[in-house]
Scaffold this motif. Sequence first.
Motif: not given
Length: 345
Positions: A241-244, A256-260
């Motif tokens: 998932q891509q998160v903010m 941070h915008s993107g994956p972990l």
Amino acid sequence: MNDLTPSRLREIKREANTRPFDLAAQLGLPEAALVEAELGFGTVRIDATPGQLIPLVERLGDVMALIRNRSCVIEKVGTYRNFHDGEHAAMTLDAEIDTRIFPRHWVHAFAVEVTGETGTRRSIQVFDAAGDAVHKIHLRDGSDLDAWVALIDALALPDQQGLSDFATRPAPEGARIADDKVETLRQEWAKMTDTHQFNTLVRRLKMNRLGANRSVGAPHARQLDTSAVPLLLERVRDSGQQVMLFVGNMGCIEIHSGPLVTLKPMGPWLNVMDPRFNLHLRGDHVAEVWLVNKPTKRGPAISVEAFDAAGDLIFQCFGMRPEKGGDADAWAALVGGLPRQEAAA
């Protein structure tokens, strides 16, 4: 501690094998006092005004931006771009360095050079009136050193010797709830069309974020078990998932915008160790976790919000918006499956 003169503080720092944040707490001093003790020894007091500082930081090129609160540290590598100044709020808008800046808390700033066995480390360190760190910018091997010299020349303040009279750190606010306005909160919450309306709403009702979460009730806010935090990180990693992810303090928020991708727990620390993004979260500091749903014109904005025992916000995590590559349904399913406090009890 009257014996903690600048020269004595320099000695203590050389002997200590601990981070400045922790050393300052041990000594009962603001962290800025440790930095200020180095004036004339590789440290220069500079203008902290964001509108003066950030445009010159942009010229440094690739740097590491660090923001922390008591429980969480976020580090992002990139270049400061697309700066928008403002009297009450400013921001940088870039895919990597994405910040929200609140200038009234940018009070003390220093350009710091420390030479050690591995070479010279350079950083810009900004503190609030109480001397607590607001924002730090660390130069990297590829940073522009000519721009570093120009920044110091442009922003160095006349007083390079005087010691600051730091303000008393304000006490944590805790949860603010106006019992007679809870029904109004529920009605107005349901009418929101943008997440930015939230702060105005709770301020008008004499509440705050945690107080609103506690009082508004389902379907707007549901309390999760604290075990939801490590599970959230694991499920975001496993799902791609891509998160903010928002981490901040009173003076600055970094996003941070993107994956972990790479999780590396170590003792109480929950760490994300990705190439240009690191997160260091004290899992044992998490006292309350909330699943929050705010209506917007683009659909519900669903977040997981963690607070410490004093009621201060540690982080917020949203799913990335669909127009930026996120999957709203998958995000809702992921966070909807996190353990609720009721179930755990």
